[in-house]
Motif scaffolding. Structure first.
Motif, mmCIF file in Angstrom:
data_model
loop_
_atom_site.group_PDB
_atom_site.id
_atom_site.type_symbol
_atom_site.label_atom_id
_atom_site.label_comp_id
_atom_site.label_asym_id
_atom_site.label_seq_id
_atom_site.Cartn_x
_atom_site.Cartn_y
_atom_site.Cartn_z
ATOM 1 N N ASN A 190 -81.517 24.293 52.519
ATOM 2 C CA ASN A 190 -80.694 23.643 53.546
ATOM 3 C C ASN A 190 -81.477 22.456 54.111
ATOM 4 O O ASN A 190 -82.133 22.586 55.154
ATOM 5 C CB ASN A 190 -80.342 24.622 54.665
ATOM 6 C CG ASN A 190 -79.639 25.854 54.157
ATOM 7 O OD1 ASN A 190 -78.431 25.881 53.971
ATOM 8 N ND2 ASN A 190 -80.421 26.914 53.923
ATOM 9 N N PRO A 191 -81.474 21.310 53.442
ATOM 10 C CA PRO A 191 -82.295 20.166 53.845
ATOM 11 C C PRO A 191 -82.056 19.686 55.277
ATOM 12 O O PRO A 191 -82.936 19.067 55.876
ATOM 13 C CB PRO A 191 -81.891 19.072 52.839
ATOM 14 C CG PRO A 191 -81.321 19.805 51.678
ATOM 15 C CD PRO A 191 -80.663 21.017 52.248
ATOM 16 N N GLU A 192 -80.874 19.988 55.807
ATOM 17 C CA GLU A 192 -80.584 19.529 57.169
ATOM 18 C C GLU A 192 -81.298 20.362 58.226
ATOM 19 O O GLU A 192 -81.372 19.976 59.393
ATOM 20 C CB GLU A 192 -79.072 19.576 57.425
ATOM 21 C CG GLU A 192 -78.444 20.964 57.487
ATOM 22 C CD GLU A 192 -78.114 21.539 56.115
ATOM 23 O OE1 GLU A 192 -77.501 22.614 56.060
ATOM 24 O OE2 GLU A 192 -78.470 20.896 55.110
ATOM 25 N N ILE A 193 -81.835 21.520 57.831
ATOM 26 C CA ILE A 193 -82.582 22.375 58.767
ATOM 27 C C ILE A 193 -84.072 22.099 58.586
ATOM 28 O O ILE A 193 -84.690 22.582 57.634
ATOM 29 C CB ILE A 193 -82.270 23.863 58.523
ATOM 30 C CG1 ILE A 193 -80.769 24.122 58.623
ATOM 31 C CG2 ILE A 193 -83.017 24.728 59.523
ATOM 32 C CD1 ILE A 193 -80.374 25.561 58.332
ATOM 33 N N LEU A 194 -84.653 21.336 59.491
ATOM 34 C CA LEU A 194 -86.060 20.925 59.359
ATOM 35 C C LEU A 194 -86.956 21.908 60.110
ATOM 36 O O LEU A 194 -87.219 21.754 61.306
ATOM 37 C CB LEU A 194 -86.238 19.505 59.911
ATOM 38 C CG LEU A 194 -85.296 18.444 59.320
ATOM 39 C CD1 LEU A 194 -85.545 17.091 59.960
ATOM 40 C CD2 LEU A 194 -85.442 18.367 57.807
ATOM 41 N N VAL A 195 -87.422 22.924 59.407
ATOM 42 C CA VAL A 195 -88.200 23.984 60.048
ATOM 43 C C VAL A 195 -89.610 24.117 59.490
ATOM 44 O O VAL A 195 -90.381 24.945 59.974
ATOM 45 C CB VAL A 195 -87.474 25.345 59.931
ATOM 46 C CG1 VAL A 195 -86.184 25.340 60.728
ATOM 47 C CG2 VAL A 195 -87.206 25.689 58.463
ATOM 48 N N VAL A 196 -89.964 23.323 58.480
ATOM 49 C CA VAL A 196 -91.294 23.457 57.879
ATOM 50 C C VAL A 196 -92.386 23.107 58.892
ATOM 51 O O VAL A 196 -93.408 23.791 58.983
ATOM 52 C CB VAL A 196 -91.418 22.567 56.626
ATOM 53 C CG1 VAL A 196 -92.858 22.553 56.128
ATOM 54 C CG2 VAL A 196 -90.507 23.084 55.523
ATOM 55 N N GLY A 197 -92.177 22.042 59.663
ATOM 56 C CA GLY A 197 -93.157 21.658 60.677
ATOM 57 C C GLY A 197 -93.347 22.736 61.719
ATOM 58 O O GLY A 197 -94.473 23.056 62.118
ATOM 59 N N PHE A 198 -92.253 23.324 62.158
ATOM 60 C CA PHE A 198 -92.333 24.409 63.146
ATOM 61 C C PHE A 198 -93.025 25.626 62.532
ATOM 62 O O PHE A 198 -93.779 26.330 63.211
ATOM 63 C CB PHE A 198 -90.933 24.783 63.625
ATOM 64 C CG PHE A 198 -90.929 25.802 64.725
ATOM 65 C CD1 PHE A 198 -91.291 25.453 66.008
ATOM 66 C CD2 PHE A 198 -90.565 27.113 64.464
ATOM 67 C CE1 PHE A 198 -91.290 26.399 67.029
ATOM 68 C CE2 PHE A 198 -90.569 28.073 65.476
ATOM 69 C CZ PHE A 198 -90.929 27.701 66.769
ATOM 70 N N GLY A 199 -92.774 25.877 61.237
ATOM 71 C CA GLY A 199 -93.466 26.963 60.556
ATOM 72 C C GLY A 199 -94.972 26.758 60.550
ATOM 73 O O GLY A 199 -95.742 27.716 60.677
ATOM 74 N N SER A 200 -95.401 25.499 60.405
ATOM 75 C CA SER A 200 -96.834 25.193 60.450
ATOM 76 C C SER A 200 -97.413 25.529 61.817
ATOM 77 O O SER A 200 -98.525 26.069 61.922
ATOM 78 C CB SER A 200 -97.060 23.711 60.145
ATOM 79 O OG SER A 200 -96.570 23.371 58.869
ATOM 80 N N CYS A 201 -96.657 25.217 62.875
ATOM 81 C CA CYS A 201 -97.114 25.523 64.232
ATOM 82 C C CYS A 201 -97.275 27.026 64.429
ATOM 83 O O CYS A 201 -98.272 27.483 64.996
ATOM 84 C CB CYS A 201 -96.127 24.959 65.257
ATOM 85 S SG CYS A 201 -95.948 23.168 65.217
ATOM 86 N N LEU A 202 -96.307 27.783 63.963
ATOM 87 C CA LEU A 202 -96.401 29.236 64.072
ATOM 88 C C LEU A 202 -97.607 29.762 63.294
ATOM 89 O O LEU A 202 -98.280 30.700 63.727
ATOM 90 C CB LEU A 202 -95.122 29.884 63.541
ATOM 91 C CG LEU A 202 -93.851 29.725 64.385
ATOM 92 C CD1 LEU A 202 -92.679 30.411 63.705
ATOM 93 C CD2 LEU A 202 -94.055 30.297 65.784
ATOM 94 N N GLY A 203 -97.888 29.136 62.143
ATOM 95 C CA GLY A 203 -99.036 29.547 61.349
ATOM 96 C C GLY A 203 -100.345 29.368 62.088
ATOM 97 O O GLY A 203 -101.225 30.244 62.049
#
Length: 287
Positions: A190-203
């Motif tokens: 789902n390219p419109e859902i940009l969550v990779v950056g937030f996933g990095s923060c959680l990491g």
């Protein structure tokens, strides 16, 4: 909606910085690797926000600038994955100096991936009504391949060197990889859902809570470094083969016997430690 998610991630990192900065920390390789990890993650989330703003304002900005910002954000994703490999490498390097050559090779491959991201074409999607924005094309695909490749490499290193990597660091990195892979899959589908950056923060938060929280190394009553800090620093200087002198002052009647093995076990549990540089009272270290 997407920029709100990234803003939440940035606020999370700011709170983490405030918690980390006010604590006294040991000067270890692990700390430096974590700070590098943290800095790249902050850059990643900021570039994510900037890329969204640039895409939405593309009609008022040079196309080359918008493309540059978007590709730079993609590169920070790859660099975040690289920092994960370097963080795992801290424990591996202490017991296997030859791993340094492997790290250099990984850096070279990552540099090629980043250069490819800049050179490959990229496409930008922006819906003025829903404000959904994302990038796709060869450059974005190279980012996914590079980041996922580094994550898989990280997992392979954990398996191969599991005896050298301490359990809490290993657990923290596995949780980080799980969060990152899940967020990457969600964004890829789902390219419109940009969550990779937030996933990095959680990491980063997971790694902080699991291994890098400075309070783990401090005794709450005295404010001095505890047994965990002692082991952490001795572990580093032992494998690093560095010349370092430590003075251990013991004030406990149980050390008056002749049983040296029991003495060493008790020492690890009950020693009061002062060293020339590092294990002074943290308040004195700042003066």
């Amino acid at each position: 909606m997407n920029i709100k998610v990234q803003a939440c991630g940035f606020v999370l990192l700011v709170i983490l910085y405030l918690l980390y900065h006010q604590q006294h920390t040991l000067q270890t390789y692990s700390r430096r690797a974590f700070l590098r990890f943290y800095a790249v993650t902050v850059l990643c989330i900021l570039m994510d926000i900037l890329s969204i703003v640039a895409i939405e304002s593309a009609s008022h900005l040079p196309a080359l600038f918008v493309t540059f910002v978007c590709k730079t954000y993609l590169i920070t994703l790859v660099l975040t994955a690289l920092c994960g490999v370097m963080y795992i490498g801290v424990d591996i390097l202490l017991s296997n100096k030859a791993f340094r050559k492997t790290e250099h090779l990984i850096l070279l491959i990552t540099s090629v991936i980043c250069l490819s991201i800049y050179l490959l074409p990229i496409s930008i999607y922006c819906d003025p009504v829903t404000h959904i924005v994302y990038t796709y094309g060869a450059s974005a695909l190279m980012t996914y391949l590079g980041a996922v490749g580094l994550i898989l490499l990280n997992f392979a290193l954990i398996l191969k060197y599991r005896r050298q990597i301490r359990v809490r660091r290993r657990t923290g990195m596995l949780l980080w990889m799980l969060v990152w892979i899940l967020s990457a899959i969600i964004q890829f589908l789902n390219p419109e859902i940009l969550v990779v950056g937030f996933g990095s923060c959680l990491g980063v938060v997971i790694i902080y809570l699991q291994f890098e929280n400075p309070e783990i190394n401090l005794d709450r009553a005295s404010g001095m470094y505890n047994q965990t800090a002692f082991y952490e620093f001795i572990h580093q200087i032992y494998y690093d083969r560095s010349a370092y002198t430590a003075f251990v002052f013991i004030n406990d009647h149980r050390f008056s016997g002749d049983d040296s093995q029991q003495t060493m076990q008790d020492l690890a549990k009950n020693c009061c430690l002062l060293t020339v540089h590092t294990f002074l009272r943290p308040q004195m270290m700042r003066s």
